[in-house]
Design an enzyme around this catalytic site. Structure first.
Site, PDB file in Angstrom:
ATOM      1  N   HIS A  12       0.821  -1.215   0.000  1.00  0.00           N
ATOM      2  CA  HIS A  12       0.000   0.000   0.000  1.00  0.00           C
ATOM      3  C   HIS A  12       0.860   1.273   0.000  1.00  0.00           C
ATOM      4  O   HIS A  12       0.396   2.339   0.408  1.00  0.00           O
ATOM      5  CB  HIS A  12      -0.973   0.006   1.183  1.00  0.00           C
ATOM      6  CG  HIS A  12      -0.323   0.029   2.544  1.00  0.00           C
ATOM      7  ND1 HIS A  12      -0.908  -0.552   3.650  1.00  0.00           N
ATOM      8  CD2 HIS A  12       0.833   0.566   3.005  1.00  0.00           C
ATOM      9  CE1 HIS A  12      -0.147  -0.382   4.712  1.00  0.00           C
ATOM     10  NE2 HIS A  12       0.919   0.324   4.335  1.00  0.00           N
ATOM     11  N   HIS A  59      -1.173   5.738   9.216  1.00  0.00           N
ATOM     12  CA  HIS A  59       0.202   6.254   9.266  1.00  0.00           C
ATOM     13  C   HIS A  59       0.284   7.653   9.871  1.00  0.00           C
ATOM     14  O   HIS A  59       1.235   8.396   9.626  1.00  0.00           O
ATOM     15  CB  HIS A  59       0.795   6.255   7.863  1.00  0.00           C
ATOM     16  CG  HIS A  59       0.852   4.898   7.236  1.00  0.00           C
ATOM     17  ND1 HIS A  59      -0.255   4.291   6.673  1.00  0.00           N
ATOM     18  CD2 HIS A  59       1.874   4.022   7.091  1.00  0.00           C
ATOM     19  CE1 HIS A  59       0.080   3.102   6.200  1.00  0.00           C
ATOM     20  NE2 HIS A  59       1.371   2.914   6.446  1.00  0.00           N
ATOM     21  N   HIS A 193      10.627  -4.191   4.710  1.00  0.00           N
ATOM     22  CA  HIS A 193      11.102  -2.843   4.401  1.00  0.00           C
ATOM     23  C   HIS A 193      11.360  -2.060   5.680  1.00  0.00           C
ATOM     24  O   HIS A 193      10.783  -2.347   6.723  1.00  0.00           O
ATOM     25  CB  HIS A 193      10.152  -2.077   3.487  1.00  0.00           C
ATOM     26  CG  HIS A 193       8.786  -1.787   4.046  1.00  0.00           C
ATOM     27  ND1 HIS A 193       7.903  -2.753   4.466  1.00  0.00           N
ATOM     28  CD2 HIS A 193       8.121  -0.599   4.200  1.00  0.00           C
ATOM     29  CE1 HIS A 193       6.770  -2.198   4.856  1.00  0.00           C
ATOM     30  NE2 HIS A 193       6.877  -0.888   4.720  1.00  0.00           N
ATOM     31  N   GLU A 240       4.245  -5.141   9.268  1.00  0.00           N
ATOM     32  CA  GLU A 240       2.994  -5.054   8.513  1.00  0.00           C
ATOM     33  C   GLU A 240       2.541  -6.420   8.010  1.00  0.00           C
ATOM     34  O   GLU A 240       1.411  -6.566   7.544  1.00  0.00           O
ATOM     35  CB  GLU A 240       3.144  -4.067   7.354  1.00  0.00           C
ATOM     36  CG  GLU A 240       3.245  -2.631   7.831  1.00  0.00           C
ATOM     37  CD  GLU A 240       3.338  -1.628   6.692  1.00  0.00           C
ATOM     38  OE1 GLU A 240       3.233  -0.428   6.976  1.00  0.00           O
ATOM     39  OE2 GLU A 240       3.504  -2.037   5.521  1.00  0.00           O
TER      40      GLU A 240
END
Length: 279
Positions: A12, A59, A193, A240
């Site tokens: 995303h 976020h 990541h 995530e």
């Protein structure tokens, strides 16, 4: 009863939305990434699910570090997108779903989960980018969406095993809902990541492939990782994976993978997508 027909995993990252807005899908940098989505779009067009349950993480748009629920679920009739502070163009509102979402909330609380219930919430790229990927041109408003937000930013965060159990509880709630509607479940974010710090840019492609394999055949093996281990193996944002595990937990039948794509790096991310059928 309502039925979960399948699950979709997808990155995303906000750069995806920018690439789509600028028509960059066929450029060398993006081509292999976007090539993974037409088979999923075709399946969605054939199956025409009525409702999407989207596991995502906020976020900082709506849930900043001063107020960070572990699990939150939206029960609103619509959800607006908003600028997250860096000038990203807002997109059309997301259509909400209220009857099944309230049923899920009641069932979760009855079975010892205590989510934050959101009747007014803005949604960020964690939710809107996946919808835009599945329905190019922002043609997603026909789909009723239930956002389920999982804390993947501020410690302490829910364990992988707890996120998987949340998905299982939601899957059971859907199956007990008196309706003939078809439901698809999105697990968003990931894979490996890290966006800042000394290890910024880390990608562990071997671990990402392992996750995609085990998500199909042995998801409980992934629940045995701790969040600290995920950070060490897959970077700070590798947690995530918990959204993918929640998605997988929803599918209580026999799961079969019919499509997969993996590209790295895309915006410093190991970007994977899968289409899983719940048989």
């Amino acid at each position: 009863m309502a039925k979960i027909i399948g699950g979709i995993t997808t990155s995303h990252i906000p750069a995806i939305g920018i690439a789509m807005d600028r028509g960059l899908e066929d450029t060398p940098y993006w081509k292999d990434f976007f090539a993974g989505y037409p088979p999923i779009r075709e399946w969605l067009g054939e199956q025409k699910p009525d409702i999407a349950i989207v596991f995502y993480n906020d976020h900082g748009l709506e849930m900043f570090l001063d107020k960070k629920p572990t699990f939150a679920i939206g029960c609103a009739p619509s959800y607006d997108n908003a600028d997250e502070g860096w000038g990203i163009a807002t997109i059309p509102p997301v259509t909400g779903e209220t009857e099944l979402s309230w049923h899920i909330v009641n069932e979760l609380i009855e079975h010892d989960f205590d989510p934050t219930v959101c009747q007014d919430i803005k949604v960020d790229h964690g939710l809107t980018v996946p919808l835009s990927l599945m329905y190019p041109g922002h043609n997603y408003q026909h789909m009723k969406v239930i956002p389920v937000c999982i804390n993947c930013e501020r410690h302490p965060m829910p364990k992988p095993s707890r996120c998987y159990a949340l998905g299982q509880a939601i899957g059971k709630a859907v199956e007990s809902f008196d309706s003939d509607q078809k439901v698809v479940v999105f697990g968003t974010g990931g894979l490996s990541h890290q966006l800042d710090g000394e290890r910024a840019g880390i990608i562990n492609a071997d671990f990402d492939e392992e996750c995609m394999n085990k998500l199909v055949s042995d998801p409980e093996a992934l629940t045995r990782y701790s969040n600290d281990e995920l950070v060490e193996i897959a970077g700070a944002q590798g947690v995530e994976l918990n959204m993918w595990l929640a998605m997988r937990g929803c599918m209580l039948g026999k799961v079969r993978e019919v499509h997969r794509n993996y590209v790295a790096p895309i915006s410093n991310t190991g970007a994977g997508t899968q289409l899983l059928l719940n048989e």
